[in-house]
Design an enzyme around this catalytic site. Structure first.
Site, PDB file in Angstrom:
ATOM      1  N   CYS A 182      -1.089   3.312   0.017  1.00 48.34           N
ATOM      2  CA  CYS A 182      -0.114   1.994   0.012  1.00 48.34           C
ATOM      3  C   CYS A 182      -0.305   0.998   1.277  1.00 48.34           C
ATOM      4  O   CYS A 182       0.194   1.528   2.118  1.00 48.34           O
ATOM      5  CB  CYS A 182       1.306   2.489  -0.180  1.00 48.34           C
ATOM      6  SG  CYS A 182       2.462   1.239  -0.033  1.00 48.34           S
ATOM      7  N   CYS A 234       2.958   0.061   2.880  1.00 53.64           N
ATOM      8  CA  CYS A 234       3.533   1.253   3.455  1.00 53.64           C
ATOM      9  C   CYS A 234       2.968   1.423   4.910  1.00 53.64           C
ATOM     10  O   CYS A 234       3.806   1.491   6.105  1.00 53.64           O
ATOM     11  CB  CYS A 234       3.534   2.560   2.822  1.00 53.64           C
ATOM     12  SG  CYS A 234       4.098   2.513   1.148  1.00 53.64           S
TER      13      CYS A 234
END
Length: 106
Positions: free
Chosen positions: A31, A34
């Site tokens: 991600c 993230c």
């Protein structure tokens, strides 16, 4: 204090039974957003030490708790107080916004 890694096995002790509020960042290695907020969360963890613990849970390695909480998109940050989720924020944001949001819900 740096962010703390939590797992399905340690979630109850590390988050639900914590005497201080715990912000859990649900994330995954693949991600991009993230990874973008990770350094900001590390800094916030040090700046707000004693007021809140910032924990990270990899949803690929730990699927039980994210499933129970209903994590569908990441990064998802959920603030737990007294063992209950009280606020959540979805998506990446600049450090100032993340810290401001967290301080407003503490």
């Amino acid at each position: 204090m740096p962010t703390k890694a939590v797992t399905d096995a340690s979630f109850s002790a590390d988050v639900l039974e914590s005497s201080t509020p715990v912000l859990v960042d649900f994330w995954a290695d693949w991600c991009g957003p993230c990874k973008m907020i990770a350094p900001a969360l590390e800094e916030i963890a040090e700046e707000l030490e004693g007021k809140v613990t910032i924990a990270k849970m990899d949803i690929m390695e730990n699927q039980t708790i994210p499933g129970q909480i209903g994590v569908q998109s990441i990064p998802l940050m959920v603030l737990f107080k007294d063992g209950k989720p009280v606020a959540q924020k979805l998506g990446a944001a600049p450090k100032s916004q993340l810290k401001g949001w967290l301080e407003s819900v503490l």
